[in-house]
Write a protein that holds these residues in place. Sequence first.
Motif, short mmCIF file in Angstrom:
data_model
loop_
_atom_site.label_atom_id
_atom_site.label_comp_id
_atom_site.label_asym_id
_atom_site.label_seq_id
_atom_site.Cartn_x
_atom_site.Cartn_y
_atom_site.Cartn_z
N HIS A 231 0.86 -1.19 0.00
CA HIS A 231 0.00 0.00 0.00
C HIS A 231 0.90 1.24 0.00
CE1 HIS A 231 -3.50 2.43 0.40
NE2 HIS A 231 -3.37 2.70 1.70
N LYS A 232 1.53 1.49 -1.15
CA LYS A 232 2.39 2.66 -1.30
C LYS A 232 1.98 3.39 -2.56
CE LYS A 232 7.15 4.31 -1.23
NZ LYS A 232 8.57 3.96 -1.02
N ALA A 233 1.71 4.67 -2.42
CA ALA A 233 1.25 5.47 -3.55
C ALA A 233 2.41 5.81 -4.48
CB ALA A 233 0.59 6.75 -3.05
N THR A 234 2.12 5.84 -5.76
CA THR A 234 3.12 6.28 -6.74
C THR A 234 3.59 7.69 -6.41
OG1 THR A 234 2.08 4.93 -8.46
CG2 THR A 234 3.50 6.71 -9.19
N ASN A 235 4.88 7.90 -6.54
CA ASN A 235 5.45 9.24 -6.30
C ASN A 235 5.31 10.05 -7.59
OD1 ASN A 235 6.71 11.36 -5.10
ND2 ASN A 235 8.76 10.47 -5.15
N HIS A 236 4.17 10.72 -7.73
CA HIS A 236 3.86 11.42 -8.98
C HIS A 236 4.69 12.68 -9.14
CE1 HIS A 236 0.50 8.77 -9.73
NE2 HIS A 236 -0.03 9.05 -8.55
N SER A 237 4.91 13.04 -10.39
CA SER A 237 5.60 14.29 -10.70
C SER A 237 4.69 15.49 -10.38
CB SER A 237 5.99 14.33 -12.17
OG SER A 237 4.81 14.42 -12.97
N ASP A 238 5.30 16.66 -10.26
CA ASP A 238 4.51 17.87 -10.00
C ASP A 238 3.48 18.09 -11.10
OD1 ASP A 238 5.94 18.31 -7.71
OD2 ASP A 238 7.32 19.77 -8.60
N LEU A 239 3.87 17.81 -12.34
CA LEU A 239 2.95 18.00 -13.45
C LEU A 239 1.77 17.05 -13.35
CD1 LEU A 239 2.28 19.37 -16.13
CD2 LEU A 239 3.72 17.67 -17.29
N ALA A 240 2.05 15.78 -13.00
CA ALA A 240 0.96 14.81 -12.85
C ALA A 240 0.02 15.22 -11.72
CB ALA A 240 1.54 13.42 -12.58
N LEU A 241 0.59 15.74 -10.63
CA LEU A 241 -0.24 16.19 -9.51
C LEU A 241 -1.13 17.36 -9.93
CD1 LEU A 241 2.32 15.94 -6.57
CD2 LEU A 241 0.28 14.54 -6.92
N GLU A 242 -0.58 18.28 -10.73
CA GLU A 242 -1.40 19.39 -11.23
C GLU A 242 -2.58 18.87 -12.03
OE1 GLU A 242 0.27 23.00 -12.94
OE2 GLU A 242 2.27 22.27 -12.31
N LYS A 243 -2.33 17.90 -12.88
CA LYS A 243 -3.41 17.32 -13.70
C LYS A 243 -4.43 16.62 -12.82
CE LYS A 243 -0.71 16.57 -17.93
NZ LYS A 243 -0.26 15.56 -18.93
N LEU A 244 -3.95 15.84 -11.84
CA LEU A 244 -4.88 15.11 -10.96
C LEU A 244 -5.80 16.08 -10.21
CD1 LEU A 244 -2.46 12.36 -9.61
CD2 LEU A 244 -4.67 11.93 -10.71
N LYS A 245 -5.24 17.24 -9.82
CA LYS A 245 -6.04 18.21 -9.09
C LYS A 245 -7.15 18.82 -9.95
CE LYS A 245 -2.33 19.36 -5.86
NZ LYS A 245 -1.29 20.35 -5.46
N MET A 246 -6.98 18.72 -11.26
CA MET A 246 -8.01 19.24 -12.17
C MET A 246 -9.19 18.27 -12.34
SD MET A 246 -5.76 20.86 -15.25
CE MET A 246 -4.41 21.99 -14.95
N VAL A 247 -8.96 17.00 -11.94
CA VAL A 247 -10.03 16.00 -12.10
C VAL A 247 -10.91 16.05 -10.86
CG1 VAL A 247 -10.57 13.59 -12.52
CG2 VAL A 247 -8.46 14.56 -13.45
N PRO A 248 -12.20 16.35 -10.98
CA PRO A 248 -13.07 16.46 -9.81
C PRO A 248 -13.24 15.11 -9.11
CG PRO A 248 -14.37 16.51 -11.82
CD PRO A 248 -12.93 16.57 -12.24
N PRO A 249 -13.63 15.11 -7.82
CA PRO A 249 -13.87 13.86 -7.11
C PRO A 249 -14.83 12.94 -7.88
CG PRO A 249 -13.97 15.70 -5.60
CD PRO A 249 -13.86 16.30 -6.98
N GLU A 250 -14.45 11.66 -8.00
CA GLU A 250 -15.23 10.65 -8.71
C GLU A 250 -15.57 11.07 -10.13
OE1 GLU A 250 -18.18 8.37 -6.25
OE2 GLU A 250 -18.11 10.18 -5.01
N GLY A 251 -14.74 11.92 -10.72
CA GLY A 251 -15.08 12.47 -12.03
C GLY A 251 -14.06 12.19 -13.10
N ASP A 252 -14.27 12.86 -14.24
CA ASP A 252 -13.39 12.75 -15.39
C ASP A 252 -12.74 14.11 -15.64
OD1 ASP A 252 -14.44 10.19 -15.71
OD2 ASP A 252 -16.08 10.95 -16.96
N LYS A 253 -11.68 14.09 -16.42
CA LYS A 253 -11.06 15.36 -16.78
C LYS A 253 -11.99 16.15 -17.70
CE LYS A 253 -8.85 14.31 -21.13
NZ LYS A 253 -9.77 15.19 -21.86
N SER A 254 -11.76 17.42 -17.80
CA SER A 254 -12.54 18.24 -18.72
C SER A 254 -12.32 17.76 -20.15
CB SER A 254 -12.13 19.70 -18.60
OG SER A 254 -12.70 20.46 -19.64
N SER A 255 -13.37 17.82 -20.96
CA SER A 255 -13.24 17.42 -22.35
C SER A 255 -12.49 18.46 -23.17
CB SER A 255 -14.63 17.21 -22.96
OG SER A 255 -15.38 18.40 -22.87
#
Length: 592
Positions: A231-255
């Motif tokens: 149970h260890k989370a991937t150490n994501h890059s700053d760019l990946a974290l920025e993208k993840l923050k754009m995805v709403p809870p239980e949602g999809d990225k913007s089209s």
Amino acid sequence: MEFKILDLFCGAGGFSYGLDKNKNFKTVLGLDYDTNAINTFNKNIEGAVGIVGDITDEKVKKHIVEKSKKLGVNMIIGGPPCQGFSLKGKQLGLDDPRNFLFLEYIKIVSEIKPEVFIIENVRNLLNASDGYFLNQIKEKFTKIGYILNTGFINAKDFGVPQNRERAIIIGSLSRSVPLPTGKSNEIITVRDAISDLWYLNSGEGLDASDYINKPQSEYQSMLRGEKVYNHKATNHSDLALEKLKMVPPEGDKSSIPVELHGKQKFATTWSRLKWDEVSPTIDTRFDTPSNGRNSHPVLHRAITPREAARIQSFDDDFIFTGPKTSVCRQIGNAVPPLMAKAIGETISNAYMDKRVEKEDYSAYLADSFVFVKELKKNNIKVNHIITDPPYNISKDNNFTTMSSPRKGVDFGDWDKKFDLFGWIKDYVEILDKNGSIIIFCSYLYISYIIDELKEVGIDVKDVLVWKKSNPMPRNINRRYVQDMEFAIWGVKKGAKWAFNKPNNVPYLRSVFETSLVSGKEKTEHPTQKSLKLMKEIIEIHTNKKDLILDPFMGSASTGVASLELGRKFIGIESEHKYFQIAIKRLENSRGE
């Protein structure tokens, strides 16, 4: 029966792990080319020996076959990789060089000749090239003596919180083993599976390396807040974290594509799992956010290996070893243990003692649609088929206008969604050349059954009518009293069929009048036919010592009437309660 298992292409051992949950199964050998996967297999599959090796290597293959025979292996499982279902429009199937591992699986089965084998694979295995590949597989295994049953099952129907549909082939030397049927209304969700796990941020947690060479007893870890390995989370890059923050809870990225840094565009498939739904299929890249709907429902990270393992239905004490890329591959490629467990239970049930075989009758607790393959393999031929299958008429009705209203016509689950016609072709194939078939049915389906009988070479002669002298009342101010049921009588084309008209009557009408079953003859079966009715039909349409088959035996009225009139009988019934009633009645009819 006890099964000793050889797991080919075993990977981490999910298939074995699930089967071994049933006391009748014990995995003794595993083979895989991946050293990390075999290390995981050996740490978790108690008492089994996992071997690293290439199945195409003749030395490895010989070793596996010899060791399997020495250990008494009588079951082989596995999902041989097969990529080539067709090539440039040609139906190459097993001749496609990309399917060489499938051929190796078949060779090992043919050398060891286990009682049972199971193949688990991608859905396309069964429907590729309009079934050409599947027919080749069937031909190979049938030639070496196996009864096969094939189909699709979905892991979500067996307590796995994941929509994972797989092709299954079960082969047996002596039984026709059905595929398991799950409970699609009892779904386990993502929330059920992972919401109690420690909420990690990117890069946090404990991986497999923390487990290696340490006592497993130190890491019993089921509850939130405790150490949970893998149970260890991937150490994501700053760019990946920025993208993840754009995805709403239980949602999809913007089209709409979003520009991030320079030429970086957020235009790929980034999606989150949904708490109260099942997960989509977990694959080997579940730790990559851009891979699809496999990011955590609310946290800014991909799911961890342990979360993926839970979604695959692994217990927390199953520890995956090796580098993270290997662990992800082991989890993503695994057979969900709970799905494997369900397959094992079906096989175990098929080998339970659920058959009674006497000189003049045989009775089987089995699924008629599946059991017919066993009859075919044993070259059984019957003189007549006389049966009263489910009518598919169960439903709730409104009888409030009656003085003593009934709740409705609901005979049980066995009378709902029944395949009225799918059984007919297979059973006609075991009918003697002079054979006859009589099928009771609702008036709603007479023409459809006649059409099906004609399609499979039956010459339909008449529709018989059972007229009830004391029919069940219904809403008499709005409907006719339903005092008749029907049976279709047909014979094989060109048959010299039996028709025993009594000498004391000038001609026979196709109407049989009796009362509904009552008194001592009545059993718990809600649609029981009377012995008087069945005896009259059997006396006319069969001869003494003829063999009569009833694929839907119920309480065995056909069987009892057959034995009392000097005929032989084979009966099949899928409901345990009615099977027990049938056996008791058949034994009593013989004076046992």
